[in-house]
Write a protein that holds these residues in place. Structure first.
Motif, PDB file in Angstrom:
ATOM      1  N   MET A   1       0.607  -1.249  -0.110  1.00  0.00           N
ATOM      2  CA  MET A   1       0.167  -0.028   0.266  1.00  0.00           C
ATOM      3  C   MET A   1       0.716   1.789   0.511  1.00  0.00           C
ATOM      4  SD  MET A   1      -3.592  -0.801   2.431  1.00  0.00           S
ATOM      5  CE  MET A   1      -4.505   0.397   1.566  1.00  0.00           C
ATOM      6  N   ASP A   2       1.726   1.119   1.064  1.00  0.00           N
ATOM      7  CA  ASP A   2       2.855   2.375   0.551  1.00  0.00           C
ATOM      8  C   ASP A   2       3.682   2.564  -0.969  1.00  0.00           C
ATOM      9  OD1 ASP A   2       2.359   2.925   3.298  1.00  0.00           O
ATOM     10  OD2 ASP A   2       4.500   2.198   3.698  1.00  0.00           O
ATOM     11  N   ALA A   3       3.675   1.139  -1.511  1.00  0.00           N
ATOM     12  CA  ALA A   3       4.311   1.335  -2.713  1.00  0.00           C
ATOM     13  C   ALA A   3       3.499   2.574  -4.192  1.00  0.00           C
ATOM     14  CB  ALA A   3       4.813   0.062  -3.348  1.00  0.00           C
ATOM     15  N   GLU A   4       1.887   1.398  -3.598  1.00  0.00           N
ATOM     16  CA  GLU A   4       0.563   1.704  -4.840  1.00  0.00           C
ATOM     17  C   GLU A   4       0.411   4.139  -3.993  1.00  0.00           C
ATOM     18  OE1 GLU A   4      -1.496  -1.678  -4.795  1.00  0.00           O
ATOM     19  OE2 GLU A   4      -2.205  -0.262  -3.452  1.00  0.00           O
ATOM     20  N   ARG A   5       0.334   4.793  -2.909  1.00  0.00           N
ATOM     21  CA  ARG A   5       1.170   5.735  -2.456  1.00  0.00           C
ATOM     22  C   ARG A   5       2.144   6.221  -3.020  1.00  0.00           C
ATOM     23  NH1 ARG A   5      -1.917   3.988   2.533  1.00  0.00           N
ATOM     24  NH2 ARG A   5       0.129   3.961   3.785  1.00  0.00           N
ATOM     25  N   ASP A   6       2.810   5.751  -3.592  1.00  0.00           N
ATOM     26  CA  ASP A   6       3.619   6.537  -4.398  1.00  0.00           C
ATOM     27  C   ASP A   6       3.553   6.239  -5.655  1.00  0.00           C
ATOM     28  OD1 ASP A   6       6.870   7.244  -3.723  1.00  0.00           O
ATOM     29  OD2 ASP A   6       8.228   6.394  -4.126  1.00  0.00           O
ATOM     30  N   GLY A   7       3.030   5.751  -5.762  1.00  0.00           N
ATOM     31  CA  GLY A   7       2.562   6.327  -7.473  1.00  0.00           C
ATOM     32  C   GLY A   7       3.167   4.716  -8.089  1.00  0.00           C
ATOM     33  N   HIS A   8       2.486   3.549  -7.441  1.00  0.00           N
ATOM     34  CA  HIS A   8       2.904   2.302  -8.371  1.00  0.00           C
ATOM     35  C   HIS A   8       1.280   2.142  -8.246  1.00  0.00           C
ATOM     36  CE1 HIS A   8       7.329   2.109  -8.159  1.00  0.00           C
ATOM     37  NE2 HIS A   8       7.570   2.333  -7.126  1.00  0.00           N
TER      38      HIS A   8
ATOM     39  N   LEU B   1      10.405  -2.337  -3.339  1.00  0.00           N
ATOM     40  CA  LEU B   1       9.625  -0.797  -3.053  1.00  0.00           C
ATOM     41  C   LEU B   1       9.212  -0.355  -1.505  1.00  0.00           C
ATOM     42  CD1 LEU B   1       8.879  -0.424  -7.108  1.00  0.00           C
ATOM     43  CD2 LEU B   1      11.797  -0.051  -5.866  1.00  0.00           C
ATOM     44  N   GLY B   2       8.687  -1.055  -1.120  1.00  0.00           N
ATOM     45  CA  GLY B   2       7.641  -0.260   0.288  1.00  0.00           C
ATOM     46  C   GLY B   2       9.094  -0.652   0.957  1.00  0.00           C
ATOM     47  N   MET B   3       9.569  -2.364   1.341  1.00  0.00           N
ATOM     48  CA  MET B   3       9.948  -2.423   1.462  1.00  0.00           C
ATOM     49  C   MET B   3      10.963  -1.061   2.352  1.00  0.00           C
ATOM     50  SD  MET B   3      12.947  -5.295   2.600  1.00  0.00           S
ATOM     51  CE  MET B   3      13.941  -4.917   1.464  1.00  0.00           C
ATOM     52  N   LEU B   4      12.079  -0.924   0.914  1.00  0.00           N
ATOM     53  CA  LEU B   4      13.104   0.122   1.198  1.00  0.00           C
ATOM     54  C   LEU B   4      12.153   1.981   1.597  1.00  0.00           C
ATOM     55  CD1 LEU B   4      13.929   0.093  -2.423  1.00  0.00           C
ATOM     56  CD2 LEU B   4      14.778  -1.432  -0.099  1.00  0.00           C
TER      57      LEU B   4
END
Length: 439
Positions: free
Chosen positions: A91-98, A110-113
């Motif tokens: 969900m964090d990666a999706e909020r970041d645009g994925h 990517l969310g882990m990063l």
């Protein structure tokens, strides 16, 4: 892709789960995987460079020649999935645009990063010094490393592996890969590591690989017995872990697979079934072949739907995603670079659709399976493309029933326990009816 380190924790609304039962070799590989994560976390402070690469077609023996600590982003995602961390990461990666449709391994990584680069065991993973992409059939890998390179600015080297479109590995294909190894990959590894390539060192690692590969094949093929002493899908993810990741080519992996083979051969002699998280399976009602990957965020719950019904997976395509060794390939120390090329070219993810169908049909026959189960992964286009065609063709050629379920790699939003359980129960009933009609 590959092996779980610990069982997933139960939801807070459920009763505490009983202690998970495992074979000695399963505990052994858990220690190996955890130790590798610690070596990764401390690599830079110990003066080691770090490589990142993927599971299918990975060049582990070659990387060891340059003393790299070896990180595999796919396994980070699946280990985090087992620990129920990937829902937030995705969900964090999706909020970041994925996009929602991007491979959830990618988004979990990517969310882990984005969340401080803390790895599955709680230690911070280091930035990679080199990204090595030995491309084997999945375009997502290239985009994944492009994003990681953008974040870290590290060197990237790609080994382009021709696709087996006609189902064979030609001499030209092999020569093309070897040329890249000599002219591009090895010079880059020398430059980043500061270590000169030693082909004799590579030969020694390959001797160890070949011994371990032989033992792994014997373990997986033990499922031809009745009862099968192993589960070739859920249980096999423990068995394939060291081989498919950072341990192939090490004496540690050789010892692991020798130990595992002895354990399984004893189970065959004793007429025992596989070990499940709740103990030995004492009734083998159904023998299945599975195409697809596990759902890591619900791994134990998913497996329980099978062993509660006495269903054993005797063979699976997933257990071959990091190397189809039961087709005869072994790393060859006498021809080390050519052997690396053949390994990359022959990975299951680089096989054509007709080859995959042939493989599954052969498994259905050789392992005396009752049917084929396809687990289609929502976010994995590479694996799931053509699976309905695979299902229909295998069913047509073998005359045995096939079924289709849908889950995801590490996104808990796409695992519906009630739907999966209902479909499985219907499928087992179909197998019973088929048996009755045959009788």
């Amino acid at each position: 892709m590959t092996t779980p380190v610990q069982a997933p924790q139960p939801q807070s609304s459920r009763k505490p789960a009983p202690k998970v039962q495992k074979e000695d070799a399963m505990w052994m590989q858990k220690e190996m995987i955890n130790r590798n994560y610690h070596e990764l976390a401390t690599a830079h402070e110990n003066g080691r460079k770090v490589s990142a690469t993927f599971v299918p077609g990975n060049l582990n023996e070659l990387l060891m020649c340059f003393d790299f600590a070896r990180n595999l982003p796919e396994t980070n995602a699946l280990h985090n999935g087992m620990r129920k961390k990937t829902g937030k990461f995705i969900m964090d990666a999706e909020r970041d645009g994925h996009s929602e449709d991007v491979c959830t391994y990618v988004k979990a990584d990517l969310g882990m990063l984005l969340n401080g680069e803390i790895g599955p065991t709680g230690e911070r993973l280091p930035r990679p010094d080199i990204l090595l992409l030995s491309y084997t059939g999945c375009f997502t890998f290239m985009k994944w490393f492009e994003l990681v390179r953008h974040k870290y600015g590290c060197e990237t080297v790609m080994l382009h592996v021709p696709y087996q479109g006609e189902g064979v590995i030609s001499g030209n294909m092999r020569d093309y890969v070897v040329k890249q190894l000599k002219e591009t990959v090895i010079p880059a590894l020398e430059r980043v590591s500061g270590i000169k390539f030693d082909i004799d060192r590579l030969r020694q690692y390959m001797r160890e690989s070949a011994k371990a590969e032989e033992d792994l094949v014997r373990v997986l093929q033990s499922a031809k017995n009745r009862p099968s002493p192993i589960d070739g899908f859920f249980g096999a993810v423990y068995y394939i872990g060291p081989m498919f990741t950072a341990f192939r080519g090490t004496t540690e992996a050789t010892r692991y697979y020798a130990t595992l083979r002895r354990e399984i051969e004893q189970r065959v002699r004793d007429g025992k079934g596989p070990i499940t998280p709740e103990g030995e399976l004492t009734r083998e009602n159904y023998r299945l072949v599975v195409d697809g990957t596990p759902c890591w965020t619900s791994f134990r719950e998913f497996w329980k739907m099978f062993y509660d019904e006495g269903a054993v997976v005797v063979a699976s395509s997933y257990a071959k995603v990091g190397g189809v060794f039961d087709f005869g390939f072994r790393h060859d120390p006498d021809h080390p670079l050519e052997s690396l090329a053949d390994y990359c070219l022959g990975c299951m993810s680089n096989m054509s659709l007709p080859q995959r169908i042939d493989m599954l049909c052969n498994y259905m026959d050789e392992y005396q399976a009752d049917g084929l189960l396809v687990n289609s992964i929502k976010s994995c286009n590479s694996y799931s493309a053509g699976q309905l065609l695979v299902l229909r063709e295998v069913e047509k050629r073998t005359g045995k029933p096939a079924a289709f379920i849908e889950t995801d790699l590490v996104d808990p939003r796409y695992f519906s326990p009630s739907n999966v359980k209902t479909r499985l129960e219907s499928y087992f009933q179909m197998i019973k009816q088929k048996r009755a009609a045959a009788a």
